[in-house]
Design an enzyme around this catalytic site. Structure first.
Site, PDB file in Angstrom:
ATOM      1  N   ASP A 101       0.825  -1.203   0.000  1.00 24.13           N
ATOM      2  CA  ASP A 101       0.000   0.000   0.000  1.00 24.13           C
ATOM      3  C   ASP A 101       0.862   1.256   0.000  1.00 24.13           C
ATOM      4  O   ASP A 101       1.516   1.578   0.990  1.00 24.13           O
ATOM      5  CB  ASP A 101      -0.939   0.006   1.211  1.00 24.13           C
ATOM      6  CG  ASP A 101      -1.976   1.126   1.135  1.00 24.13           C
ATOM      7  OD1 ASP A 101      -2.110   1.730   0.059  1.00 24.13           O
ATOM      8  OD2 ASP A 101      -2.645   1.383   2.143  1.00 24.13           O
ATOM      9  N   ASP A 136      -2.336   5.680  -6.225  1.00 30.85           N
ATOM     10  CA  ASP A 136      -2.454   4.877  -5.018  1.00 30.85           C
ATOM     11  C   ASP A 136      -2.640   3.409  -5.376  1.00 30.85           C
ATOM     12  O   ASP A 136      -3.555   3.056  -6.118  1.00 30.85           O
ATOM     13  CB  ASP A 136      -3.644   5.374  -4.188  1.00 30.85           C
ATOM     14  CG  ASP A 136      -3.868   4.558  -2.930  1.00 30.85           C
ATOM     15  OD1 ASP A 136      -2.873   4.267  -2.236  1.00 30.85           O
ATOM     16  OD2 ASP A 136      -5.023   4.215  -2.642  1.00 30.85           O
TER      17      ASP A 136
END
Length: 432
Positions: A141, A309
């Site tokens: 992440d 992202d």
């Protein structure tokens, strides 16, 4: 859940998620060949796996509908949006367990939902932790500052995971991280959660959310606590990855490389910083084209915060931008294919499978400096239901004027984050 600092990967701090308030430290040795591509003095190369890919150790026990993935994606996007809007400390509080072990009953600012597997459409790597090492599936992440995994003993709560829980008592390099440490003091800025402290051992604690059946998260943001920052003194402040598709097979070629980047294959765009949340990766979107034709938007309409992202699945665009994209895309697609009803947050759908919808117009996202993501059908569409396929973009909800480039659009591209020179690079055909 409480997270506690421990050491791994030759001294890097991993925060252990536990339900009994314990502090762990670990150190890893060489990864098995199944999980690692290569290691050298300048970089580490790990295999990346799709959670829903062939042979995934994190495949849900029951069938996972796209509607569930989209629900979890909305939760993830909301958390990012709240951080950008500075909705944080003091809102959405989560009280710590009344176990008598905590001395600071502070609140957590990010809404948590124990049992909800947020981010089920994401990617993971396998990392060895402890001495001797044991291997755990850790979600990748770029939007997370903290790296953490769950640890034994689990007294208050631990979410279900595919791997056995990490047991700090069997690691030879077990070591406590105190509440007075510099790392503990950085937790509030890194996670928006006030750190807690264990009374009997002076161990630093924090509360974090859940990520499916993974053991934890590898945070790759620009925060000082992230895995990237901690490894930068050895390998440099840069990393790259290629995200495979779910249908790529066990040898889909996905990788995470931490360390030096060869600039040759990439087109670069400046890496920007938003003062509200400087740890995330922003860039400047300057144009979107559909089948080679630019959307009818002014330059000012593209001047919105745009971040890339790995944890977001579907790309979000401000409503005015998304409406223009949808109109241009439907104008071409509707001449060849019948439209279908909306599916969850996806409101631009067609009758047919990804394979049968063969004449899909190319979408190009152009960034400052000329770098671009040139998207074809697998990056543009997603199969929502049997015989229904939808545009894998959505409008940002409410008044949220933020664009987020999701991992569906990033798939099969090699994407480089050169933090030391503040630039992001894109190269097609990156998964081998």
């Amino acid at each position: 859940m409480e997270s506690i600092g421990c050491r791994s990967l030759g001294g890097m701090i991993i925060w252990c998620m536990v339900c009994y308030l314990t502090l762990a430290s670990s150190s890893s040795q060489a990864e098995p060949k199944a999980y690692v591509q290569s290691t050298n003095q300048s970089s580490i190369h790990l295999n990346i796996y799709h959670v829903h890919g062939h042979g995934s150790s994190l495949t849900p026990n029951s069938s996972s509908l796209l509607s569930d993935v989209l629900l979890h994606d909305e939760e993830h996007v909301k958390a990012l949006s709240d951080r950008l809007a500075n909705k944080g400390l003091g809102s959405g509080s989560v009280k710590p367990p009344k176990s008598g072990y905590l001395v600071e009953p502070n609140s957590a600012s990010i809404p948590l939902n124990p049992g909800l597997s947020i981010g089920s459409g994401n990617y993971y790597v396998k990392i060895g932790l402890g001495s001797p090492p044991k291997y755990y599936a850790m979600i990748l992440d770029t939007g997370s500052s903290l790296s953490w995994l769950q640890c034994q003993p689990c007294v208050v709560y631990c979410h279900a995971q595919a791997d056995p829980l990490y047991d700090p008592s069997v690691s030879k390099t077990y070591k406590k991280l105190s509440c007075a440490s510099a790392e503990c003091s950085r937790l509030k800025a890194a996670t928006l959660n006030n750190p807690l402290c264990q009374t009997d051992s002076n161990a630093c604690l924090t509360i974090e959310g859940l990520f499916g059946r993974a053991a934890g998260i590898i945070g790759l943001s620009r925060d000082k606590l992230s895995m990237l920052a901690q490894l930068s003194t050895k390998y440099g402040h840069a990393f790259s990855y290629c995200l495979p598709t779910a249908t790529s097979g066990s040898s889909g070629g996905g990788f995470l490389s931490i360390g030096s980047i060869s600039p040759a294959p990439y087109k670069f765009t400046p890496m920007l910083t938003d003062s509200k949340i400087p740890s995330l990766y922003f860039l400047r979107l300057t144009a979107i084209t559909v089948s080679g034709r630019a959307l009818g938007l002014t330059a000012a309409m593209y001047r919105v915060p745009t971040l890339i992202d790995s944890g977001t699945v579907i790309t979000r665009l401000p409503m005015s931008m998304y409406a223009a994209l949808r109109q241009a895309f439907v104008k071409i697609m509707s001449t060849k294919y019948a439209q279908a009803p909306a599916y969850s947050i996806l409101d631009t759908c067609f009758k047919g499978t990804l394979k049968s919808l063969s004449a899909v117009p190319e979408i190009k996202m152009v960034f400052q400096g000329g770098a671009d993501l040139t998207l074809r059908a697998p990056n543009i569409l997603i199969e929502a239901d049997q015989g229904i396929t939808c545009l894998a973009f959505a409008g940002s909800s409410g008044t949220n004027q933020v664009a987020i480039i999701g991992n569906r659009q990033q798939q099969t591209y090699s994407i480089a984050y050169d933090v030391s020179t503040s630039r992001i690079g894109f190269a097609p055909g990156g998964c081998h």
